[in-house]
Design an enzyme around this catalytic site. Structure first.
Site, PDB file in Angstrom:
ATOM      1  N   CYS A   1      13.355  12.213   4.551  1.00 35.99           N
ATOM      2  CA  CYS A   1      13.856  11.660   6.564  1.00 35.99           C
ATOM      3  C   CYS A   1      15.241  11.404   6.000  1.00 35.99           C
ATOM      4  O   CYS A   1      15.358  12.022   7.763  1.00 35.99           O
ATOM      5  CB  CYS A   1      12.892  10.216   6.543  1.00 35.99           C
ATOM      6  SG  CYS A   1      13.839   9.181   5.280  1.00 35.99           S
TER       7      CYS A   1
ATOM      8  N   LYS B   1       0.775  -1.061  -0.244  1.00 36.61           N
ATOM      9  CA  LYS B   1       0.017   0.058   0.287  1.00 36.61           C
ATOM     10  C   LYS B   1       1.039   1.387  -0.202  1.00 36.61           C
ATOM     11  O   LYS B   1       1.307   1.895   1.751  1.00 36.61           O
ATOM     12  CB  LYS B   1      -1.133   0.146   1.423  1.00 36.61           C
ATOM     13  CG  LYS B   1      -2.249   1.275   0.994  1.00 36.61           C
ATOM     14  CD  LYS B   1      -2.596   1.565   2.545  1.00 36.61           C
ATOM     15  CE  LYS B   1      -1.882   2.381   3.060  1.00 36.61           C
ATOM     16  NZ  LYS B   1      -1.902   3.649   2.687  1.00 36.61           N
TER      17      LYS B   1
ATOM     18  N   GLY C   1       7.015   5.545   7.497  1.00 36.15           N
ATOM     19  CA  GLY C   1       6.253   6.505   8.154  1.00 36.15           C
ATOM     20  C   GLY C   1       6.638   6.989   9.190  1.00 36.15           C
ATOM     21  O   GLY C   1       7.871   6.421   9.478  1.00 36.15           O
TER      22      GLY C   1
ATOM     23  N   GLU D   1       9.482  16.511  14.994  1.00 39.67           N
ATOM     24  CA  GLU D   1      10.309  16.630  13.614  1.00 39.67           C
ATOM     25  C   GLU D   1       9.143  17.408  12.686  1.00 39.67           C
ATOM     26  O   GLU D   1       7.906  17.431  12.933  1.00 39.67           O
ATOM     27  CB  GLU D   1      10.138  14.959  12.906  1.00 39.67           C
ATOM     28  CG  GLU D   1      10.407  14.953  11.396  1.00 39.67           C
ATOM     29  CD  GLU D   1       9.784  13.011  10.751  1.00 39.67           C
ATOM     30  OE1 GLU D   1       8.861  12.568  11.595  1.00 39.67           O
ATOM     31  OE2 GLU D   1      10.501  12.800  10.443  1.00 39.67           O
TER      32      GLU D   1
ATOM     33  N   THR E   1       2.701   6.695  13.787  1.00 33.33           N
ATOM     34  CA  THR E   1       2.450   5.109  13.047  1.00 33.33           C
ATOM     35  C   THR E   1       3.282   3.757  12.880  1.00 33.33           C
ATOM     36  O   THR E   1       2.162   2.775  13.248  1.00 33.33           O
ATOM     37  CB  THR E   1       2.509   5.267  11.554  1.00 33.33           C
ATOM     38  OG1 THR E   1       1.853   6.804  11.578  1.00 33.33           O
ATOM     39  CG2 THR E   1       1.103   4.703  11.536  1.00 33.33           C
TER      40      THR E   1
ATOM     41  N   GLU F   1      11.145   1.952   9.757  1.00 30.75           N
ATOM     42  CA  GLU F   1      11.982   2.932   9.095  1.00 30.75           C
ATOM     43  C   GLU F   1      10.946   3.742   9.603  1.00 30.75           C
ATOM     44  O   GLU F   1       9.385   4.552   8.398  1.00 30.75           O
ATOM     45  CB  GLU F   1      12.031   2.663   7.383  1.00 30.75           C
ATOM     46  CG  GLU F   1      12.800   1.754   7.414  1.00 30.75           C
ATOM     47  CD  GLU F   1      14.101   1.286   7.766  1.00 30.75           C
ATOM     48  OE1 GLU F   1      15.318   2.792   8.123  1.00 30.75           O
ATOM     49  OE2 GLU F   1      14.995   0.754   7.176  1.00 30.75           O
TER      50      GLU F   1
HETATM   51  P1  NAD Z   1       2.389   8.121   7.839  1.00 31.92           P
HETATM   52  O1  NAD Z   1       2.791   7.561   8.811  1.00 31.92           O
HETATM   53  O2  NAD Z   1       1.660   8.959   8.576  1.00 31.92           O
HETATM   54  O3  NAD Z   1       2.350   6.699   6.342  1.00 31.92           O
HETATM   55  C1  NAD Z   1       2.974   6.207   6.373  1.00 31.92           C
HETATM   56  C2  NAD Z   1       1.873   4.684   5.748  1.00 31.92           C
HETATM   57  O4  NAD Z   1       1.318   4.580   6.340  1.00 31.92           O
HETATM   58  C3  NAD Z   1       1.081   5.367   4.368  1.00 31.92           C
HETATM   59  O5  NAD Z   1       0.952   5.003   3.739  1.00 31.92           O
HETATM   60  C4  NAD Z   1      -0.151   5.538   5.200  1.00 31.92           C
HETATM   61  O6  NAD Z   1      -1.306   5.785   5.346  1.00 31.92           O
HETATM   62  C5  NAD Z   1       0.356   4.289   6.296  1.00 31.92           C
HETATM   63  N1  NAD Z   1      -0.811   4.102   7.478  1.00 31.92           N
HETATM   64  C6  NAD Z   1      -1.142   5.537   8.283  1.00 31.92           C
HETATM   65  N2  NAD Z   1      -1.687   5.053   9.871  1.00 31.92           N
HETATM   66  C7  NAD Z   1      -1.731   3.109   9.471  1.00 31.92           C
HETATM   67  C8  NAD Z   1      -2.072   1.851  10.240  1.00 31.92           C
HETATM   68  N3  NAD Z   1      -2.761   2.438  10.937  1.00 31.92           N
HETATM   69  N4  NAD Z   1      -1.401   0.732   9.663  1.00 31.92           N
HETATM   70  C9  NAD Z   1      -0.906   0.816   8.487  1.00 31.92           C
HETATM   71  N5  NAD Z   1      -0.534   1.777   7.983  1.00 31.92           N
HETATM   72  C10 NAD Z   1      -0.581   3.004   8.200  1.00 31.92           C
HETATM   73  O7  NAD Z   1       3.771   8.666   7.012  1.00 31.92           O
HETATM   74  P2  NAD Z   1       3.254   9.688   5.891  1.00 31.92           P
HETATM   75  O8  NAD Z   1       3.312  10.935   6.424  1.00 31.92           O
HETATM   76  O9  NAD Z   1       3.283   9.005   4.901  1.00 31.92           O
HETATM   77  O10 NAD Z   1       5.408  10.463   5.735  1.00 31.92           O
HETATM   78  C11 NAD Z   1       6.299  10.610   6.348  1.00 31.92           C
HETATM   79  C12 NAD Z   1       6.633  10.370   8.220  1.00 31.92           C
HETATM   80  O11 NAD Z   1       7.163   9.682   7.523  1.00 31.92           O
HETATM   81  C13 NAD Z   1       7.638  10.970   8.456  1.00 31.92           C
HETATM   82  O12 NAD Z   1       8.042  10.553   9.774  1.00 31.92           O
HETATM   83  C14 NAD Z   1       9.079  10.094   8.336  1.00 31.92           C
HETATM   84  O13 NAD Z   1      10.280  10.882   8.854  1.00 31.92           O
HETATM   85  C15 NAD Z   1       8.757   9.190   7.588  1.00 31.92           C
HETATM   86  N6  NAD Z   1       9.933   9.182   7.078  1.00 31.92           N
HETATM   87  C16 NAD Z   1      10.922   8.016   7.110  1.00 31.92           C
HETATM   88  C17 NAD Z   1      11.810   7.514   6.716  1.00 31.92           C
HETATM   89  C18 NAD Z   1      12.737   6.382   7.178  1.00 31.92           C
HETATM   90  O14 NAD Z   1      13.566   5.648   6.321  1.00 31.92           O
HETATM   91  N7  NAD Z   1      13.024   6.334   8.241  1.00 31.92           N
HETATM   92  C19 NAD Z   1      11.880   7.871   4.714  1.00 31.92           C
HETATM   93  C20 NAD Z   1      11.038   8.819   5.091  1.00 31.92           C
HETATM   94  C21 NAD Z   1       9.886   8.789   5.564  1.00 31.92           C
END
Ligand code: NAD
Length: 481
Positions: free
Chosen positions: A283, A174, A227, A384, A231, A249
């Site tokens: 990130c 997804k 993400g 963040e 989450t 991650e």
């Molecule tokens: P998010 O956590 O809101 O969403 C990430 C994904 O998780 C999306 O596909 C979302 O639909 C899904 N999701 C949300 N709730 C869920 C649940 N209850 N169960 C399963 N899936 C669920 O994050 P975002 O706003 O899309 O992305 C930004 C974040 O991602 C920032 O915190 C950033 O630092 C992080 N990020 C980390 C890395 C890394 O490699 N460490 C890389 C890129 C982004």
């Protein structure tokens, strides 16, 4: 209006709920696509397709799996322009960035893991005297889940899918509901490359429904998630009673340590990039700059001047440095941190305001913003923000710099600028992060382990680490006489 359909068992299908979500173009603020609002029934279908495909895919020769992954890579290359335009439109990032970084990296992910699987081997241990021979069998897990965020949409989606498929798993994936377009387009390329039906299933929808259904599904045995930290924590709680294998991650608050003995000009140019690339929505962006006191005032002046030269504009315009932020709620969140910084006693050195781009007045544009703070414990230095906002403050000693760098709950990456080899080693060893860049930033070799410590995540991806994550190790012990 584009309809973003699910890709299940090799076919594009409508969501069972019959419901659709609006997909916004962040550079115009307009709705331009409808996204399948999937639920547990669609995830159930995707799982069944993946389960049915597993027996055959896991027994497909390494050469054949590799050939298909390399074919997907070259089809991504062939479609570079179309995919880059889709990414820029969906995410708001400069088209030039999508063309030179995001989409080439998506094809590299397939190419890298298509090749890596041919080199992936396991160990044998002969127990001399006991007359036993042990060897490790690395078996694919089965159906695995991949969930990715919006900031590097196709780049991170494929970073998970490619090793999962290479290792012989079948996948329910997804992408973020905020940026689903390139994942949607990937389905047809996989079919064209000859990926058998059901091996990769892409389901769209909201995190708490479609994402949650992946995590809750008892048949999906491992989840690779990128993400936010909140989450990730929720996901870990949901998955724990089922003992699922997890790779998380998560967020970051990456420090940039600038010592007076560095190559100043190079450091200055790269620090502008590491702060504001992709509107600061990587990130790995450096979001806290710590500068040795003796060069602090000079750096402050030079950095602000350079930041003021950055051009914010519509992603499709050539020669822009920053495009639009990904969504209105995200823009508002970033702006709330700028307001908070002022309340906390920070000084906005430059930026801080929305930008009205001619002809695109409803887009989500924000000036690159530099905030001077004097307390590492303030919220803007601890939480963040994930936007074009960077803080800076001076330090006097190496110990103080390290204390401030490590003084957050996150531990993803850090950048160090120095020409002193001893300091390089001392500081790199003591930084509480998963990745340290010295005199560079975002130099990525896909063979290296990638991931964070503390609240930035659990586990490592990249290279053989990813192939290990997507396989179960089984020890086989044979006694001989
Ligand atoms: P998010 O956590 O809101 O969403 C990430 C994904 O998780 C999306 O596909 C979302 O639909 C899904 N999701 C949300 N709730 C869920 C649940 N209850 N169960 C399963 N899936 C669920 O994050 P975002 O706003 O899309 O992305 C930004 C974040 O991602 C920032 O915190 C950033 O630092 C992080 N990020 C980390 C890395 C890394 O490699 N460490 C890389 C890129 C982004």
């Amino acid at each position: 209006m584009i309809k973003i359909l699910n890709y299940i068992n090799g076919a594009y299908t409508e969501p069972q709920s019959g419901e659709w979500l609006d997909n916004y173009n962040p550079s115009t603020g307009e709705v331009y696509a409808q996204i399948a609002n999937s639920n547990h029934k669609d995830i159930g279908d995707a799982y069944e397709a993946a389960k049915a495909a597993f027996e055959s895919w896991s027994n497909t020769t390494i050469d054949e799996r590799s050939r298909i992954l390399l074919k997907i890579a070259s089809l991504i290359d062939d479609n570079l322009d179309r995919l880059a335009e889709a990414e820029a439109k969906d995410n708001g990032k400069p088209l030039s960035l999508a063309k030179t970084v995001d989409i080439p990296r998506a094809s590299s992910n397939f190419r890298f893991f298509g090749n890596a699987i041919t080199q992936f081997s396991s160990e044998a241990h002969e127990s001399v005297g006991l007359n036993t021979m042990n060897f490790t069998l690395r078996q694919p897990i089965g159906v695995v889940g991949c969930i990715s965020p919006w900031n590097l949409p196709l780049y991170l989606f494929t970073w998970k899918i490619a090793p999962a498929l290479a290792a012989g798993n079948t996948v329910v994936a997804k992408p973020s509901e905020v940026t689903p377009l390139t994942a949607y387009l990937l389905g047809e390329l996989c079919t064209e490359a000859g990926l058998p039906n059901g091996v990769l299933n892409i389901v769209h929808g909201m995190g708490p429904t479609a994402g949650q259904a992946i995590v809750e599904h008892p048949g999906i045995k491992a989840i690779s998630f990128t993400g936010g930290t909140k989450t990730g924590e929720h996901l870990a709680r949901t998955a724990a009673p089922m003992f699922k294998k997890l790779s998380l991650e998560l967020g970051g608050k990456n420090p940039n340590l600038i010592f007076a003995d560095c190559d100043y000009d190079k450091m200055l140019a790269v620090t502008v990039k590491s702060s504001f690339s992709n509107q600061g929505q990587i990130c790995l962006c450096g979001s806290r700059i710590f500068v040795e006191k003796s060069i602090y005032e000079k750096f402050k002046m030079d950095f602000v001047l350079k930041v003021q030269q950055l051009k914010v504009g519509n992603p499709f315009e050539a020669a822009i440095d920053l495009g639009a932020l990904v969504s209105k709620p995200h823009l508002e969140k970033v702006q709330s941190y700028i307001a908070l910084a002022e309340k906390e006693g920070g000084t906005i050195l430059t930026g801080g305001n929305p930008v009205s781009v001619k002809g695109f007045e409803n887009g989500y544009y924000l000036e690159p913003t530099v905030i001077e703070v004097f307390d590492n414990q303030c919220r803007v230095n601890q939480e963040e923000i994930f936007g074009p906002v960077v803080t800076m403050m001076p330090f006097e000693t190496e110990e103080e710099a390290l204390r401030m760098a490590n003084g957050v709950k996150y531990g993803l990456s850090a950048t160090v600028w120095t020409n002193n080899l001893n300091r390089t080693m001392r500081v790199s060893k003591q930084l509480e992060v998963g990745i340290v860049w010295v005199n560079t930033w975002l130099n990525r070799d896909l063979r290296t382990p990638f991931g964070g410590v503390k609240d930035s995540g659990v586990g490592r991806e990249g290279g053989f680490e990813a192939l290990r994550f997507f396989t179960e190790a089984k020890n086989i012990c044979i006694k001989y006489e």
